[in-house]
Motif scaffolding. Structure first.
Motif, PDB file in Angstrom:
ATOM      1  N   CYS A   1      50.021  48.644 -32.988  1.00 63.57           N
ATOM      2  CA  CYS A   1      49.303  48.433 -34.250  1.00 63.57           C
ATOM      3  C   CYS A   1      49.911  47.208 -34.927  1.00 63.57           C
ATOM      4  O   CYS A   1      51.134  47.099 -35.041  1.00 63.57           O
TER       5      CYS A   1
ATOM      6  N   CYS B   1      51.968  48.725 -38.307  1.00 65.96           N
ATOM      7  CA  CYS B   1      53.103  49.665 -38.214  1.00 65.96           C
ATOM      8  C   CYS B   1      53.777  49.667 -36.848  1.00 65.96           C
ATOM      9  O   CYS B   1      54.788  50.349 -36.671  1.00 65.96           O
TER      10      CYS B   1
ATOM     11  N   CYS C   1      45.980  50.953 -36.271  1.00 70.67           N
ATOM     12  CA  CYS C   1      45.922  52.388 -35.964  1.00 70.67           C
ATOM     13  C   CYS C   1      45.208  53.193 -37.055  1.00 70.67           C
ATOM     14  O   CYS C   1      44.794  54.304 -36.808  1.00 70.67           O
TER      15      CYS C   1
ATOM     16  N   CYS D   1      48.400  54.068 -40.727  1.00 72.62           N
ATOM     17  CA  CYS D   1      49.360  53.397 -41.621  1.00 72.62           C
ATOM     18  C   CYS D   1      48.695  52.709 -42.804  1.00 72.62           C
ATOM     19  O   CYS D   1      49.377  52.065 -43.609  1.00 72.62           O
TER      20      CYS D   1
HETATM   21 ZN   LIG Z   1      49.486  51.355 -37.839  1.00 77.87          ZN
END
Ligand SMILES: [Zn+2]
Ligand SMILES: [Zn+2]
Length: 251
Positions: free
Chosen positions: A55, A58, A76, A79
């Motif tokens: 991601c 994050c 993702c 986050c």
């Molecule tokens: Zn993420």
């Protein structure tokens, strides 16, 4: 001559500190520089890093079906509301990296291999941010610190400080409440809620206006990093990014 002698003593001392057998596969560790794992297990981590997507915010690793090597970036969405800018890890929480994190909880040692990986992870983070003013290790509660005798995140922070010349701030942030170790069954929301009031900024003056790099040994859901980042930003920090040795995958 003396140089060789010193190197010999150093190698002998490190051999007693580090295991001879790879903790991930049981084969012999070829050099003390590899720490607790053999070269093949470290190469396996390199191979995994090359095949996993992460991601872009994050750093959560993900195995995406049908993804090509060039198609590494994704978000993702877990986050989305997390307060930090970026989080990056040396690789997935498995094999040699998992064993290194477990070893570090008992032995305050960072191998040359981990040092190299931290350096390149740090450089990666620095390229995508405006730089950092200080490093903050995730604090342990005083009771746990007494049990363990050292804080593994501080050991990583120390290694990063010697690599980068950045200052480590060990005092501005404290863990006011000792949390249970057994949070594995909790969902991300429950985890985040269980961290309410756990971390406190004791010296906002030291935090205010700073770009901070938070250091943890392993990032699981990102809840701890998000909770601390929110507390640091509330105290006036300009930005918080996160670095760790390993990152758990979400299956
Ligand atoms: Zn993420
Ligand atoms: Zn191995």
């Amino acid at each position: 001559m003396i140089k060789h002698l010193v190197a010999g003593i150093r190698d002998a001392a490190l051999e007693t500190l580090y295991p001879q057998e790879c903790r991930a596969c049981g084969r012999m560790v070829e050099s003390w520089k590899y720490g607790i794992s053999c070269l093949a297990c470290w190469e396996e981590i390199d191979r995994r890093n090359a095949e996993l997507q992460i991601c872009t915010k994050c750093g959560l690793p993900s195995q995406r079906a049908g993804a090509t090597a060039g198609d590494k970036a994704f978000r993702c969405r877990i986050c989305e509301d997390m307060a930090f800018c970026l989080a990056r890890s040396c690789g997935p929480y498995e094999g040699a990296l998992r064993e290194s994190v477990l070893w570090l909880k008992r032995h305050p040692q960072i191998s040359g291999r981990i040092r190299e990986m931290l350096n390149s992870t740090f450089n990666d983070l620095s390229r995508s941010s405006s730089g950092f003013d200080a490093i903050i290790p995730v604090p342990l509660h005083p009771v746990r610190l007494k049990e363990r005798s050292f804080n593994q995140s501080e050991v990583i922070a120390g290694a990063l400080a010697s690599l980068t010349g950045l200052r480590v701030d060990r005092t501005s942030l404290i863990r006011a409440i000792q949390t249970s170790m057994h949070r594995a069954g909790m969902g991300i929301r429950e985890r985040a809620r269980s961290l309410d009031g756990v971390f406190e900024v004791r010296a906002p003056r030291m935090i205010s206006g700073r770009n901070l790099l938070l250091v943890d040994d392993v990032i699981t859901t990102g809840s701890t990093a998000a909770c601390i980042s929110a507390a640091l930003l509330d105290s006036g920090a300009s930005s918080v990014s996160v670095i760790s040795i390993a990152r758990a995958m979400i299956h």
